[in-house]
Scaffold this motif. Structure first.
Motif, PDB file in Angstrom:
ATOM      1  N   GLU A  15       0.831  -1.195   0.000  1.00  0.00           N
ATOM      2  CA  GLU A  15       0.000   0.000   0.000  1.00  0.00           C
ATOM      3  C   GLU A  15       0.867   1.247   0.000  1.00  0.00           C
ATOM      4  O   GLU A  15       1.806   1.370   0.794  1.00  0.00           O
ATOM      5  N   VAL A  17       0.935   4.883   0.893  1.00  0.00           N
ATOM      6  CA  VAL A  17       0.189   5.727   1.824  1.00  0.00           C
ATOM      7  C   VAL A  17       0.635   7.177   1.692  1.00  0.00           C
ATOM      8  O   VAL A  17       1.829   7.472   1.698  1.00  0.00           O
ATOM      9  N   THR A  20      -4.854  11.725   2.287  1.00  0.00           N
ATOM     10  CA  THR A  20      -5.501  11.871   3.588  1.00  0.00           C
ATOM     11  C   THR A  20      -6.983  11.519   3.545  1.00  0.00           C
ATOM     12  O   THR A  20      -7.625  11.417   4.592  1.00  0.00           O
ATOM     13  N   LYS A  21      -7.526  11.357   2.338  1.00  0.00           N
ATOM     14  CA  LYS A  21      -8.914  10.942   2.164  1.00  0.00           C
ATOM     15  C   LYS A  21      -8.982   9.889   1.067  1.00  0.00           C
ATOM     16  O   LYS A  21      -7.973   9.547   0.467  1.00  0.00           O
ATOM     17  N   LYS A  22     -10.180   9.380   0.809  1.00  0.00           N
ATOM     18  CA  LYS A  22     -10.351   8.283  -0.131  1.00  0.00           C
ATOM     19  C   LYS A  22      -9.747   8.578  -1.496  1.00  0.00           C
ATOM     20  O   LYS A  22      -9.790   9.711  -1.978  1.00  0.00           O
ATOM     21  N   ALA A 301     -12.279   2.869   0.088  1.00  0.00           N
ATOM     22  CA  ALA A 301     -11.909   2.431   1.440  1.00  0.00           C
ATOM     23  C   ALA A 301     -11.400   3.610   2.242  1.00  0.00           C
ATOM     24  O   ALA A 301     -10.868   4.577   1.703  1.00  0.00           O
ATOM     25  N   GLU A 302     -11.547   3.514   3.562  1.00  0.00           N
ATOM     26  CA  GLU A 302     -11.119   4.593   4.441  1.00  0.00           C
ATOM     27  C   GLU A 302      -9.600   4.653   4.597  1.00  0.00           C
ATOM     28  O   GLU A 302      -9.064   5.617   5.130  1.00  0.00           O
ATOM     29  N   SER A 303      -8.883   3.613   4.135  1.00  0.00           N
ATOM     30  CA  SER A 303      -7.432   3.584   4.312  1.00  0.00           C
ATOM     31  C   SER A 303      -6.716   4.660   3.510  1.00  0.00           C
ATOM     32  O   SER A 303      -5.578   5.007   3.807  1.00  0.00           O
ATOM     33  N   ALA A 304      -7.377   5.209   2.476  1.00  0.00           N
ATOM     34  CA  ALA A 304      -6.807   6.286   1.663  1.00  0.00           C
ATOM     35  C   ALA A 304      -5.447   5.904   1.092  1.00  0.00           C
ATOM     36  O   ALA A 304      -4.541   6.722   1.023  1.00  0.00           O
ATOM     37  N   ALA A 305      -5.302   4.665   0.683  1.00  0.00           N
ATOM     38  CA  ALA A 305      -4.032   4.188   0.142  1.00  0.00           C
ATOM     39  C   ALA A 305      -4.236   3.664  -1.271  1.00  0.00           C
ATOM     40  O   ALA A 305      -5.328   3.228  -1.636  1.00  0.00           O
ATOM     41  N   ARG A 307      -3.250   0.661  -3.615  1.00  0.00           N
ATOM     42  CA  ARG A 307      -2.774  -0.709  -3.430  1.00  0.00           C
ATOM     43  C   ARG A 307      -2.150  -1.219  -4.727  1.00  0.00           C
ATOM     44  O   ARG A 307      -2.675  -0.995  -5.819  1.00  0.00           O
TER      45      ARG A 307
END
Length: 432
Positions: A15, A17, A20-22, A301-305, A307
């Motif tokens: 991921e 990263v 800061t948002k989706k 997803a909330e992870s804002a990453a 993939r």
């Protein structure tokens, strides 16, 4: 080896990263050296995706490109320059960026625009096209950095995703009725690809420019031969609308991202499933690298990453692009006798002769030591599983599957998917 084949073993994931948002979109540059992403934090971020002799076990630090004031819904890399990209947002601007200098080289305001939804470069990079929520195409001179014309389709076409043919003589446009093949620059209709029972949302052209993959609200993905304008393969393993599709570098596979929280990688010649990745969230965008066996995805997803999946192995150079030919006027999508293939096997089988490359050492991560083997969702088709075609699917000529007359049995009622635009990430109507 291919996706799910023995030489690959387990897939790996990493991921990226920084957002800061989706994240709404993630795409590889034309040379595969960079990944650009955009999302709800109004930024465009560019990540290194090193490969070949320059491959590293750790991704390079991201470059943050700031200037937009609204969510970055779509971006597109220049077709020949791996450092230049364009992005568009609902702030009604198109920005052109130089990832090398980290600067915005142009800002084009779309006066009176109803809200841009998509952006694409013409072959050679001399022109940009933006599609809007008002079902119009806005053309921009990339050198003069100004709008040159606006074409409004009104009730004629619903403007979803689009792209040019490799020689720039045609445009392919997904609509609520199918895929329109338009002469360029006149935009007069040359042909219509029909077969899906729901709105066609997304498309992808293979690197040779001979096949088109189309994803639809009917949860099907079709692959079309652009010489004969017939469907040569269909994937029916998704259970919800397909938001994004992408061809692998060698053209042997298609990745399809769906709202059923999965990405399916299937054989572009047969439609057979090669690998199914459970993502844990709806897929906003999927992009194969044009240089490596890597795939970048943006998730709801909330992870804002961002993939990244795959095993990085260099692919052979892209096939030579062909010259597009305007289709002949026929009563159906069946090929004219004069254009019938002169070989017994479908053209897609030629990929079997592509050069083979030594597999990567088993267990070696592609980007970072933290990369972990990915296990497919057991409730979804297993790697290599042969998808059983539902009764609605019609068997076509040998080697071909025609798109069926209805959705898979587990699809929601037709009124929920048959027509109209797909929802935005977060369920807001209007984005695809």
């Amino acid at each position: 080896g291919g996706w799910g084949g023995a030489p690959w073993g387990a897939l790996y994931t990493h991921e990226l990263v920084g957002h800061t948002k989706k994240v709404h979109v993630a795409k590889f540059s034309c040379d595969g050296r960079r990944i650009a992403s955009g999302g709800m934090d109004a930024s465009v971020r560019v990540w290194g995706a090193r490969h070949g002799a320059e491959r590293s076990t750790r991704p390079t630090r991201e470059t943050v490109l700031s200037g937009h004031t609204r969510t970055v819904d779509m971006l597109a890399w220049h077709p020949t320059d791996g450092s230049v990209l364009a992005s568009t947002t609902t702030d009604k601007t198109v920005r052109v960026w130089d990832a090398g200098t980290r600067k915005c080289t142009a800002t084009i305001k779309l006066e009176g625009c109803a809200g841009p939804l998509n952006v694409a470069w013409a072959p050679g990079g001399g022109e940009l096209c933006v599609g809007t929520m008002a079902d119009e195409l806005i053309f921009i001179d990339a050198h003069e950095k100004k709008v040159t014309r606006k074409v409004e389709f009104g009730d004629k076409y619903q403007v979803n995703e689009f792209t040019w043919s490799r020689d720039g003589k045609l445009m392919y446009l997904t609509t609520d009725e199918g895929v329109e093949v338009l002469h360029y620059p006149s935009l007069e209709r040359a042909h219509t690809l029909r077969g899906h029972t729901g709105t066609c949302y997304c498309l992808a052209l293979d690197r040779a420019g001979t096949r088109l993959a189309v994803g639809s609200a009917d949860a099907l993905v079709s692959v079309w031969d652009l010489d004969e304008y017939v469907c040569v393969a269909t994937y029916a393993g998704a259970t919800s609308q397909v938001r994004s599709v992408s061809f692998s570098a060698d053209g042997a596979h298609v990745a399809a991202g769906s709202e059923d929280h999965s990405i399916a990688v299937f054989d572009a010649a047969t439609g057979e499933s090669a690998y199914v990745l459970a993502t844990g969230a709806g897929v906003n965008c999927v992009s194969f690298s044009p240089a490596d066996r890597l795939m970048a995805i943006a998730l709801e997803a909330e992870s804002a990453a961002v993939r990244v999946y795959g095993h990085a192995e260099a692919q052979p150079p892209p096939p030579k692009a062909r010259q597009s030919q305007a289709p002949q006027a026929h009563a159906s999508n069946a090929p004219h006798a004069s254009h019938a293939p002169q070989h017994a096997q479908p053209r897609a089988h030629q990929h079997a002769h592509a050069p083979q490359h030594a597999p990567r050492a088993h267990g070696q991560p592609i980007l970072d030591a933290r990369a972990m083997p990915f296990t497919p969702n057991p409730s979804l088709p297993a790697p290599g599983h042969n998808i059983h075609m539902p009764p609605q699917m019609q068997q076509g000529p040998p080697g071909r599957l025609l798109v069926g007359q209805g959705p898979p049995p587990n699809m929601p009622p037709p009124q929920q998917w048959q027509r109209g635009r797909p929802p935005m990430p977060g369920g807001i109507p209007g984005r695809y």
